[in-house]
Design an enzyme around this catalytic site. Sequence first.
Site, short mmCIF file in Angstrom:
data_model
loop_
_atom_site.label_atom_id
_atom_site.label_comp_id
_atom_site.label_asym_id
_atom_site.label_seq_id
_atom_site.Cartn_x
_atom_site.Cartn_y
_atom_site.Cartn_z
N GLU A 172 50.02 36.45 38.59
CA GLU A 172 49.25 35.35 38.05
C GLU A 172 49.37 34.03 38.81
OE1 GLU A 172 50.07 35.24 33.84
OE2 GLU A 172 48.97 37.10 33.49
N GLU B 120 46.76 43.64 33.90
CA GLU B 120 47.17 43.25 32.56
C GLU B 120 45.95 42.96 31.71
OE1 GLU B 120 49.94 40.03 32.28
OE2 GLU B 120 51.26 40.82 33.84
#
Length: 534
Positions: A200, A342
């Site tokens: 991320e 995810e």
Amino acid sequence: MHRPTALGGAFTALATAAAGVLVAAAVSTTPAAAAVGGTGTGYLHTSGNKIADSTGATVRLTGINWFGMETDNKTFHGLWSSNPWRGQLDKMASLGYNTLRIPYSNDALKPGATASGINDFVNPDLVGLSPLQILDKVIDYAGGKGMRVILDRHRPTAAGQSPLWYTSTVSEATWITDWKMLAQRYAGNPTVIGADLHNEPHAEGTNPAATGACWGCGDTARDWRLAAERAGNAILGVQPNWLIFVEGVSCPSGGLSNVWDGDPSNDEDCGWWGGNLSKAGQFPVRLSVANRLVYSPHEYATSVYHQAWFDAPDYPANMPAIWDRYWGYLHKQNIAPIMMGEFGTTLVDPKDKVWLENLMAYTGTGVTGMSFTYWSWNPNSGDTGGIALDDWTNINTAKQAILQPYLIPPVGGGGPSPTPTTPGPTPTTPTPTGGCTASYRQVNAWQGGFQGELTVKNTGTAAVNPWSVTWAWPSGVSLASGWNATVTQSGTTVTAAAPDWSRSLAAGASVTIGFTANGAASAPGTVKLNGTAC
């Protein structure tokens, strides 16, 4: 993703909001099981928007995240539960998850790192092992079940995520050196298929004073695309067979828009942390080995952050265009494969169920659909919860039911078919024509308990639907938990009833029932399949 709750958790945030997962050791090289429709044979590579195995067969990774190694525990969460670590992997495989994404922090790789939060009675074989040695065991066992493993550099340290791939205490050189070490450690073991380089990357600072990860801006200190090339090529230099998984950013500029300047024309189109690959078509990641790049966006529901698009009057019909813009175009234009690293939800908000159903439909069905690893197995994921419930044994059936039609079980995992169908009328007491055989393996034992696997094969000429296995235990032995079936005990008789997702046991097929029990280790006796002795 990570907002710890108790001993761990998960968090993914929208970047436009101003506020704000090696020691030498012997490593087994058990290959991932060969299978058409499983996880394939040998190492994997890319071909257009597909992932393929060493024979050229298309492979779809339908996996799950098991986090903890990126936290202060430095190893998998749930090892404190009454379900042994092997039992948890057995359950994942039986449900149809063929890939395991494992988040870690560089802290867990340091010499002298120690793992904590382990129930020594349930997992005596992990006592005294380093985080990497525990990782070795998980990889070896998962590979034996036909599963694949993706390693995810989730955090530089256990303290938290970072917008860039380096911090003041963990340099880019350390990031790359540790990746090369892992690539060398698992060289020759095709269970481990690749590296998710950094979790991320996201914006930080308000434009024009951006300090976060950008895409295509050309600043070597902030351009995530260039950093991914440096790390990816360094890994491929020591392990050319790995796939390189590259996440997106949140805002391509690497900074947050000034929402107070009264000029919406300056506001950038931002997405989830790691979820914005809108510039990857214009500025692709260039690797030194062809056919190794997989783009890996993250995508979440309103239970994680209330994005504006969840309030659109045409929701959820608006969502495919949003996914197209951020990352789906890479798949649709045959540029590269997508592996959604995810995505998750609590399913508390009714919009979340609609979101998950539509997202899964968007990925496509069958082996040619987009790959994914669901967040997460862990029930202690703060913003999403898990597939596992709080006992780390039973599962959230509402989530599993939505994911189930898209799962392609690993060969050896004992899972359901990829597309379950509603069973038709069956005899009241179906019996196998020709009988059955049974074999037992004691997996583990500890003071006051043990873990075992009972495998029953239908040797008859017709399917048994629904199937039910019974066995007897000596007095004093009691069931603690069971999986791959609904396992109950009455007196000294244990019954394992077929789960809804795998009611039929075909002729010649086998089912493996896993369990933990209290008392002296004992093999099941008088095993029967629907009343027929094995």
